[in-house]
Motif scaffolding. Sequence first.
Motif, mmCIF file in Angstrom:
data_model
loop_
_atom_site.group_PDB
_atom_site.id
_atom_site.type_symbol
_atom_site.label_atom_id
_atom_site.label_comp_id
_atom_site.label_asym_id
_atom_site.label_seq_id
_atom_site.Cartn_x
_atom_site.Cartn_y
_atom_site.Cartn_z
ATOM 1 N N ALA A 8 -3.402 14.598 -4.593
ATOM 2 C CA ALA A 8 -3.278 13.936 -3.286
ATOM 3 C C ALA A 8 -4.396 12.929 -3.064
ATOM 4 C CB ALA A 8 -3.283 14.974 -2.165
ATOM 5 N N PHE A 9 -5.625 13.304 -3.406
ATOM 6 C CA PHE A 9 -6.765 12.415 -3.173
ATOM 7 C C PHE A 9 -6.908 11.348 -4.250
ATOM 8 C CE2 PHE A 9 -8.682 16.231 -0.828
ATOM 9 C CZ PHE A 9 -8.220 15.779 0.394
ATOM 10 N N GLU A 10 -6.761 11.738 -5.505
ATOM 11 C CA GLU A 10 -7.057 10.816 -6.596
ATOM 12 C C GLU A 10 -5.888 9.932 -7.022
ATOM 13 O OE1 GLU A 10 -8.922 12.803 -9.878
ATOM 14 O OE2 GLU A 10 -10.544 13.591 -8.614
ATOM 15 N N THR A 11 -4.666 10.409 -6.847
ATOM 16 C CA THR A 11 -3.506 9.647 -7.308
ATOM 17 C C THR A 11 -2.673 9.117 -6.146
ATOM 18 O OG1 THR A 11 -3.437 10.976 -9.329
ATOM 19 C CG2 THR A 11 -1.463 9.696 -8.796
ATOM 20 N N ALA A 12 -2.359 9.988 -5.187
ATOM 21 C CA ALA A 12 -1.537 9.562 -4.048
ATOM 22 C C ALA A 12 -2.346 8.761 -3.032
ATOM 23 C CB ALA A 12 -0.887 10.770 -3.379
ATOM 24 N N GLY A 13 -3.682 8.805 -3.136
ATOM 25 C CA GLY A 13 -4.540 8.001 -2.277
ATOM 26 C C GLY A 13 -4.622 8.466 -0.836
ATOM 27 N N LEU A 14 -4.490 9.772 -0.613
ATOM 28 C CA LEU A 14 -4.562 10.287 0.755
ATOM 29 C C LEU A 14 -6.008 10.558 1.167
ATOM 30 C CD1 LEU A 14 -1.520 12.727 0.839
ATOM 31 C CD2 LEU A 14 -1.617 10.286 1.379
#
Length: 194
Positions: A136-142
């Motif tokens: 979520a943080f590293e790929t989806a950019g949340l």
Amino acid sequence: MEWLTTRTKVELSVILLEGTTCYLRILTEEDAVIFTEMVSRNKEYWTVFEPRHDASYYTVPMQREKIRESLYQMRDRREYNFGIFDSETSKLVGQISLYSIKRLPFSSGFVGYSIDHTFAGKGYGTEALEIVTKFAFETAGLHRVEAYVSPRNVASIRVLEKSKFDCEGLHRKLLYINGVWEDHYMYAQLEDDY
């Protein structure tokens, strides 16, 4: 923890996230049969904290359609629905979803997970949550990942807290489950705290 160097592989809309005891793979229409078997096997176990469904929910055509809809949502980067598979046997042991993704100004999403009752308490939920949070943080950019949990669901609360999610408060009578309005805690992890 070395497994936190999770490798992401994208091929034909399939995302594979590898951990130590389990790996996550986007569910595809080909998974409808084994997913339906797992959902049916856990009908009573999961409905303690989730709404009951009618009989059609526990059929392959219904689950295939739900998977198809999830894949459509994934193309728009609004949802990612993963099967949780045992690393040694490749057996489906649960599912975890990153859903209701909102872009700026929110940049947030919810996470929900269910573990097959025969595999509960063996660490799959915690590792899957840590893997999907990293995604979520590293790929989806949340910026923020949120989860609702029943105050009665002690096992799920433990999973969230082991995974460094913080309780931010209680939402009174948030969800209608099995004929009763149920309170739920809001847990969250911020990108800044990751």
